[in-house]
Write a protein that holds these residues in place. Structure first.
Motif, PDB file in Angstrom:
ATOM      1  N   THR A 168      24.700  31.510  58.292  1.00 29.38           N
ATOM      2  CA  THR A 168      25.453  30.290  58.583  1.00 29.38           C
ATOM      3  C   THR A 168      25.614  29.372  57.384  1.00 29.38           C
ATOM      4  OG1 THR A 168      23.387  29.344  59.419  1.00 29.38           O
ATOM      5  CG2 THR A 168      24.922  30.243  61.039  1.00 29.38           C
ATOM      6  N   GLU A 169      24.760  29.518  56.375  1.00 29.63           N
ATOM      7  CA  GLU A 169      24.881  28.762  55.128  1.00 29.63           C
ATOM      8  C   GLU A 169      24.850  29.761  53.982  1.00 29.63           C
ATOM      9  OE1 GLU A 169      22.666  24.943  54.663  1.00 29.63           O
ATOM     10  OE2 GLU A 169      21.617  25.656  56.450  1.00 29.63           O
ATOM     11  N   ILE A 170      25.928  29.804  53.193  1.00 27.58           N
ATOM     12  CA  ILE A 170      26.036  30.803  52.131  1.00 27.58           C
ATOM     13  C   ILE A 170      26.491  30.124  50.844  1.00 27.58           C
ATOM     14  CG2 ILE A 170      27.061  32.992  51.418  1.00 27.58           C
ATOM     15  CD1 ILE A 170      27.747  33.465  54.401  1.00 27.58           C
ATOM     16  N   VAL A 171      25.740  30.372  49.781  1.00 25.68           N
ATOM     17  CA  VAL A 171      26.097  29.898  48.439  1.00 25.68           C
ATOM     18  C   VAL A 171      26.301  31.116  47.553  1.00 25.68           C
ATOM     19  CG1 VAL A 171      25.314  28.613  46.408  1.00 25.68           C
ATOM     20  CG2 VAL A 171      24.798  27.754  48.702  1.00 25.68           C
ATOM     21  N   ALA A 172      27.365  31.099  46.751  1.00 22.56           N
ATOM     22  CA  ALA A 172      27.652  32.192  45.823  1.00 22.56           C
ATOM     23  C   ALA A 172      27.857  31.603  44.434  1.00 22.56           C
ATOM     24  CB  ALA A 172      28.889  32.963  46.275  1.00 22.56           C
ATOM     25  N   VAL A 173      27.351  32.292  43.407  1.00 24.79           N
ATOM     26  CA  VAL A 173      27.366  31.768  42.039  1.00 24.79           C
ATOM     27  C   VAL A 173      27.930  32.812  41.090  1.00 24.79           C
ATOM     28  CG1 VAL A 173      25.962  30.841  40.160  1.00 24.79           C
ATOM     29  CG2 VAL A 173      25.347  30.327  42.535  1.00 24.79           C
ATOM     30  N   GLU A 174      28.812  32.380  40.183  1.00 23.89           N
ATOM     31  CA  GLU A 174      29.394  33.264  39.164  1.00 23.89           C
ATOM     32  C   GLU A 174      29.612  32.490  37.863  1.00 23.89           C
ATOM     33  OE1 GLU A 174      30.479  35.722  37.548  1.00 23.89           O
ATOM     34  OE2 GLU A 174      29.996  37.377  38.901  1.00 23.89           O
ATOM     35  N   ILE A 175      29.615  33.215  36.729  1.00 26.48           N
ATOM     36  CA  ILE A 175      29.703  32.551  35.428  1.00 26.48           C
ATOM     37  C   ILE A 175      31.137  32.409  34.917  1.00 26.48           C
ATOM     38  CG2 ILE A 175      27.387  33.268  34.739  1.00 26.48           C
ATOM     39  CD1 ILE A 175      28.694  35.451  33.021  1.00 26.48           C
ATOM     40  N   GLU A 176      32.098  33.120  35.506  1.00 24.32           N
ATOM     41  CA  GLU A 176      33.486  33.057  35.047  1.00 24.32           C
ATOM     42  C   GLU A 176      34.324  32.235  36.019  1.00 24.32           C
ATOM     43  OE1 GLU A 176      34.676  34.131  32.296  1.00 24.32           O
ATOM     44  OE2 GLU A 176      33.342  35.721  31.570  1.00 24.32           O
ATOM     45  N   ASP A 177      35.140  31.320  35.491  1.00 24.19           N
ATOM     46  CA  ASP A 177      35.902  30.444  36.371  1.00 24.19           C
ATOM     47  C   ASP A 177      36.915  31.216  37.208  1.00 24.19           C
ATOM     48  OD1 ASP A 177      37.503  31.048  34.206  1.00 24.19           O
ATOM     49  OD2 ASP A 177      38.018  28.970  33.732  1.00 24.19           O
ATOM     50  N   TRP A 178      37.570  32.240  36.617  1.00 23.14           N
ATOM     51  CA  TRP A 178      38.558  33.002  37.376  1.00 23.14           C
ATOM     52  C   TRP A 178      37.902  33.867  38.446  1.00 23.14           C
ATOM     53  CZ3 TRP A 178      37.303  37.992  36.333  1.00 23.14           C
ATOM     54  CH2 TRP A 178      36.773  38.281  35.069  1.00 23.14           C
ATOM     55  N   THR A 179      36.650  34.267  38.205  1.00 28.57           N
ATOM     56  CA  THR A 179      35.919  35.008  39.222  1.00 28.57           C
ATOM     57  C   THR A 179      35.556  34.105  40.391  1.00 28.57           C
ATOM     58  OG1 THR A 179      35.001  36.403  37.483  1.00 28.57           O
ATOM     59  CG2 THR A 179      33.949  36.529  39.626  1.00 28.57           C
ATOM     60  N   VAL A 180      35.170  32.882  40.084  1.00 25.51           N
ATOM     61  CA  VAL A 180      34.886  31.904  41.131  1.00 25.51           C
ATOM     62  C   VAL A 180      36.123  31.690  42.000  1.00 25.51           C
ATOM     63  CG1 VAL A 180      34.418  29.456  41.558  1.00 25.51           C
ATOM     64  CG2 VAL A 180      33.028  30.719  39.906  1.00 25.51           C
ATOM     65  N   GLU A 181      37.268  31.562  41.356  1.00 25.03           N
ATOM     66  CA  GLU A 181      38.525  31.386  42.101  1.00 25.03           C
ATOM     67  C   GLU A 181      38.790  32.575  43.018  1.00 25.03           C
ATOM     68  OE1 GLU A 181      43.340  31.091  41.168  1.00 25.03           O
ATOM     69  OE2 GLU A 181      41.881  30.893  39.542  1.00 25.03           O
ATOM     70  N   ASN A 182      38.574  33.783  42.493  1.00 22.21           N
ATOM     71  CA  ASN A 182      38.829  34.981  43.284  1.00 22.21           C
ATOM     72  C   ASN A 182      37.844  35.097  44.441  1.00 22.21           C
ATOM     73  OD1 ASN A 182      38.413  38.507  42.950  1.00 22.21           O
ATOM     74  ND2 ASN A 182      40.114  37.487  43.960  1.00 22.21           N
ATOM     75  N   ALA A 183      36.575  34.772  44.202  1.00 23.36           N
ATOM     76  CA  ALA A 183      35.572  34.825  45.274  1.00 23.36           C
ATOM     77  C   ALA A 183      35.939  33.854  46.391  1.00 23.36           C
ATOM     78  CB  ALA A 183      34.184  34.507  44.722  1.00 23.36           C
ATOM     79  N   ARG A 184      36.413  32.679  46.023  1.00 25.19           N
ATOM     80  CA  ARG A 184      36.836  31.711  47.041  1.00 25.19           C
ATOM     81  C   ARG A 184      38.021  32.242  47.846  1.00 25.19           C
ATOM     82  NH1 ARG A 184      36.319  26.609  42.890  1.00 25.19           N
ATOM     83  NH2 ARG A 184      34.114  26.121  43.311  1.00 25.19           N
ATOM     84  N   GLU A 185      38.967  32.863  47.160  1.00 27.54           N
ATOM     85  CA  GLU A 185      40.129  33.416  47.855  1.00 27.54           C
ATOM     86  C   GLU A 185      39.714  34.519  48.822  1.00 27.54           C
ATOM     87  OE1 GLU A 185      42.619  34.653  44.684  1.00 27.54           O
ATOM     88  OE2 GLU A 185      43.401  32.646  44.258  1.00 27.54           O
ATOM     89  N   ASN A 186      38.810  35.406  48.381  1.00 24.07           N
ATOM     90  CA  ASN A 186      38.357  36.483  49.258  1.00 24.07           C
ATOM     91  C   ASN A 186      37.550  35.950  50.431  1.00 24.07           C
ATOM     92  OD1 ASN A 186      39.475  38.801  47.979  1.00 24.07           O
ATOM     93  ND2 ASN A 186      37.919  38.686  46.394  1.00 24.07           N
ATOM     94  N   ALA A 187      36.746  34.927  50.191  1.00 26.66           N
ATOM     95  CA  ALA A 187      35.978  34.319  51.277  1.00 26.66           C
ATOM     96  C   ALA A 187      36.916  33.758  52.340  1.00 26.66           C
ATOM     97  CB  ALA A 187      35.070  33.221  50.727  1.00 26.66           C
ATOM     98  N   GLU A 188      37.953  33.059  51.902  1.00 31.88           N
ATOM     99  CA  GLU A 188      38.926  32.496  52.841  1.00 31.88           C
ATOM    100  C   GLU A 188      39.686  33.601  53.560  1.00 31.88           C
ATOM    101  OE1 GLU A 188      42.596  29.241  52.909  1.00 31.88           O
ATOM    102  OE2 GLU A 188      41.521  29.655  51.048  1.00 31.88           O
ATOM    103  N   LEU A 189      40.039  34.649  52.835  1.00 32.36           N
ATOM    104  CA  LEU A 189      40.771  35.776  53.414  1.00 32.36           C
ATOM    105  C   LEU A 189      39.997  36.417  54.562  1.00 32.36           C
ATOM    106  CD1 LEU A 189      43.213  37.761  53.191  1.00 32.36           C
ATOM    107  CD2 LEU A 189      41.847  39.043  51.529  1.00 32.36           C
ATOM    108  N   ASN A 190      38.669  36.414  54.452  1.00 32.72           N
ATOM    109  CA  ASN A 190      37.818  37.028  55.469  1.00 32.72           C
ATOM    110  C   ASN A 190      37.293  36.038  56.506  1.00 32.72           C
ATOM    111  OD1 ASN A 190      37.073  40.082  54.705  1.00 32.72           O
ATOM    112  ND2 ASN A 190      37.420  38.913  52.824  1.00 32.72           N
ATOM    113  N   GLY A 191      37.775  34.800  56.440  1.00 33.37           N
ATOM    114  CA  GLY A 191      37.381  33.808  57.432  1.00 33.37           C
ATOM    115  C   GLY A 191      36.109  33.061  57.091  1.00 33.37           C
ATOM    116  N   TYR A 192      35.732  33.045  55.801  1.00 32.58           N
ATOM    117  CA  TYR A 192      34.500  32.365  55.397  1.00 32.58           C
ATOM    118  C   TYR A 192      34.784  31.337  54.304  1.00 32.58           C
ATOM    119  CZ  TYR A 192      32.352  36.083  58.064  1.00 32.58           C
ATOM    120  OH  TYR A 192      32.008  36.935  59.083  1.00 32.58           O
ATOM    121  N   ALA A 193      35.759  30.489  54.554  1.00 30.80           N
ATOM    122  CA  ALA A 193      36.125  29.457  53.590  1.00 30.80           C
ATOM    123  C   ALA A 193      34.985  28.483  53.330  1.00 30.80           C
ATOM    124  CB  ALA A 193      37.358  28.694  54.083  1.00 30.80           C
ATOM    125  N   GLY A 194      33.998  28.455  54.214  1.00 26.77           N
ATOM    126  CA  GLY A 194      32.868  27.546  54.057  1.00 26.77           C
ATOM    127  C   GLY A 194      31.846  28.008  53.041  1.00 26.77           C
TER     128      GLY A 194
END
Length: 276
Positions: free
Chosen positions: A163-189
């Motif tokens: 229910t609470e998920i934090v994800a960490v990455e060192i590249e800004d474009w990777t962070v952007e992509n992870a956010r997009e994939n999270a939203e795509l799968n219904g986990y924008a939070g």
């Protein structure tokens, strides 16, 4: 930043060996082909001389052909669609791109559009991490995914009930992509952060920490993980080889972690540790 693709034609008996060797050279994404595999590395990390020397060491054992080309960042999706095949992991988890149909038999269905990020389930470490995640109780848990790449493990945690998920990455474009994939799968939070271990300092403790990175980063950053790990909570690691497991176990013991189990695939390892 652009990428270098090395397409190898190699005997199946040596494919795993070359994958491990190229991992040591900094290659961090691999896609199987009919004749061998393609390996990918950041352009600024690529050393042609190192690659030549590594391949030369096997000249008396097997025949190897390879081609090197640069892939511009904007062309990655074309390469992705050309090479990617959907996966089915642990008899339960479908990992596919948005242009694939959802398999009816999948209990969990994850859609990944990687852009320039790595972590699609095709590399052994990601598969091993997901297989180990399936053995852990994520229900209503607080989960941290270090080195999240595409966000696949963080998304898997959501699928398993975290229910609470934090994800960490060192590249800004990777962070952007992870956010997009999270939203795509219904986990924008999912809270996707840019940076390294310093970004979790002072966090509320976690029930499960996932870290699929590499041996040296894991050894260096394990104290930071333990500092935000609840008592009796789980640390799940991958990104290293079987010969590195002892070093990881020793480091874990120094930090009062208890080794639980590990699984391997093609010399890669994913290990589970418990906090005291």
């Amino acid at each position: 930043m652009d990428f270098i693709e090395v397409a190898l034609k190699v005997s199946p008996d040596f494919a795993d060996i070359f994958t491990a060797e190229m991992g040591e050279l900094g290659f961090d994404a691999f896609v199987e082909t009919e004749e061998g595999f393609n390996a990918y590395i950041d352009e600024d990390k690529f050393d042609q001389h190192e690659l030549n020397n590594m391949i030369a060491r096997y000249a008396g054992y097997t025949t190897v052909e390879y081609q090197v080309q640069k892939i511009e960042r904007q062309n990655w999706n074309t390469e992705w669609e050309r090479n990617f095949e959907p996966l089915f992991i642990g008899g339960q988890v479908s990992v596919r791109a948005s242009f694939h149909e959802k398999p009816a038999e999948a209990k969990y269905d994850i859609v990944i559009n990687p852009k320039m990020s790595f972590g699609t389930g095709h590399h052994e470490t990601t598969t091993l991490m997901i297989e180990n995640q399936l053995t852990l109780n994520h229900q209503s848990k607080r989960v941290l995914d270090m080195g999240c790449g595409t966000g696949i493990l963080a998304i898997m945690a959501g699928e398993l009930g975290a229910t609470e998920i934090v994800a960490v990455e060192i590249e800004d474009w990777t962070v952007e992509n992870a956010r997009e994939n999270a939203e795509l799968n219904g986990y924008a939070g999912i809270d996707v952060r840019l940076g390294g271990a310093e970004t979790i300092e002072g966090d509320q403790p976690y029930d499960i920490i996932l870290a699929n990175i590499n041996r040296n980063v894991l050894l260096d950053d394990m104290p930071a993980y333990v500092a935000v790990l609840k008592p009796e909570a789980t640390l799940l690691l991958s990104g290293f080889y079987t010969e590195d497991l002892t070093a990881l176990q020793q480091r874990a013991t120094e930090l009062s972690l208890t080794y639980v189990s590990h699984r391997t695939k093609n010399n890669w390892v994913s290990a589970i540790f418990k906090n005291s």
